[in-house]
Design a protein around this motif. Sequence first.
Motif: not given
Length: 555
Positions: A139-156
């Motif tokens: 199972s997963t744990i409640d910790r994430k190491i986040i890297a966000t993909a940001k697109l040219g249309n503003g979506e993340e």
Amino acid sequence: MTKGKGVEPPNDEDGHGTHTASTAAGRFVNYADVLGNAKGMPAGMAPLAHLAIYKVCFGEDCAESNILAALDAAIEEGVDVLSLSLGEEGVPFFQDSIAIGGFAAMKNGIFVSCSAGNSGPSNTTLSNEAPWLLTVGASTIDRKIIATAKLGNGEEFDGESIFQPNDFPSKLLQLVYAGMNGKQESALCGEGTLKGIDVKGKVVLCERGGGIARIAKGQEVKNAGGAAMILMNQETDGFSVSADIHVLPATHVSYAAGLKIKAYLNSTAAPTATILFRGTVLGDLSSPSVASFSSRGPSLASPGILKPDIIGPGVNILAAWPFPLENNINSKSTFNIMSGTSMSCPHLSGIAALLKSSHPTWSPAAIKSAMMTSTDLFNIGGKLIVDETLQPADVFATGAGHVNPSRADKPGLIYDIQPDDYIPYLCGSGYKDEEVGIIAHRSVKCSEKPSIPEGELNYPSFSIKLGPSQTYTRTVTNVGEANSAYEVQVWAPKGVDVIVKPSTLYFTELNQKATYSVTFTRVGSTYKTGEYTQGFIKWVSAKYSVRSPIAVMFE
């Protein structure tokens, strides 16, 4: 063990053994992190336990003779718990070295905890299915190491990556799809597949899968001159992503996010993207959820036993590591983050050690029962535990549920099984005398003792192949309060009528036993042959709640 001619040293060659051992019984360590992420003070589940480590694998070769020799040595040396983060699928028990060695260990009072396997999310993909073994999903744990993909249309779109460079520009770069040439091998970013595709200085969208390691895909992008990689899941992995030490700026995103990124690529002549590195974030309300890779039931080796037994933390687990980390040759960190049922297994092994310490007279089956009947079914957000599709996970993914160590220490009732109780079960499962003898390590004649159906073993869960009607019995032992009464609550599987007799169990002393019967009757004709439904029964007293899951396959 000393190194001599023709003898390999007992060093950890790939980090797996160090990582799993420290998860089970590592001491508290200040200022741990992996490349600056997941900072804190980690410890194994049983930080004061002693470790005996037996090397059975040399590279990919894990010889059965090595496994059996290690199990023999562990029994001789008097260990209390065995943690085995290895196994193979689809092996009958009399040909399975872990089942054979695990039976001998169990006979000697040793608790044996094993990985369920990493072949999910397909059904019938389990390893280590024997009922005397604890089979652990991830199972997963409640910790994430986040890297966000940001697109040219503003979506993340939030993904994960351990490698979080602080000098990567936030400005948008040109975005390209690795499979733009129409070749699937290019989309998968395998070695040499990006030659002839202009990715220099661009963000490259790659697809997961194809037997190619996630980090290796990033290496191909880097070799081709790419500036960054967005790795999208294949459909079967859904929303289940991993944090990796990538060799270039990267993020691993869900299949749904990947489809939206592809749609954006097709919507404009000049697609752009960047990756925003947000670091460690705690408190994911969807945790725990079942990892896509976690192997699933139903059991092929023993359909009358519900497997896996339980799930525990196995995604992005920080633990000890014996080498410098990849992509950081100057790193002095002695920790790494890994995912797998290899990581969930030692969590349960350490918890078993704590329970053994707290209850030294309990048998391995009693410890297993305490864990299984006290699990969590809900995530920290208060909703049912989900799988990689974000839909409620079924019993073939979760088993009895997610481990809850504090409740397991005080289970109220336990389902105990003595070593000899497995013999009529094995005989009733169709094994020949000689095959049962191999497992039991003694001569066995099934004709001399009445055999039982698999479902009649005194197991803390039910796995039923249901025709019109079937009845099974269970015996529980009171380990809660001397004077107590437990009333049954039934959540019947759809299409099944469940009658429990008696409906109340009364106890006047500790260690007193009580037997009850459960009759399963098919109602209606909605379900076709081979379809499954699920439910559970729960015995509830003023202080305790003792739950057993039910899986029903219609014949």
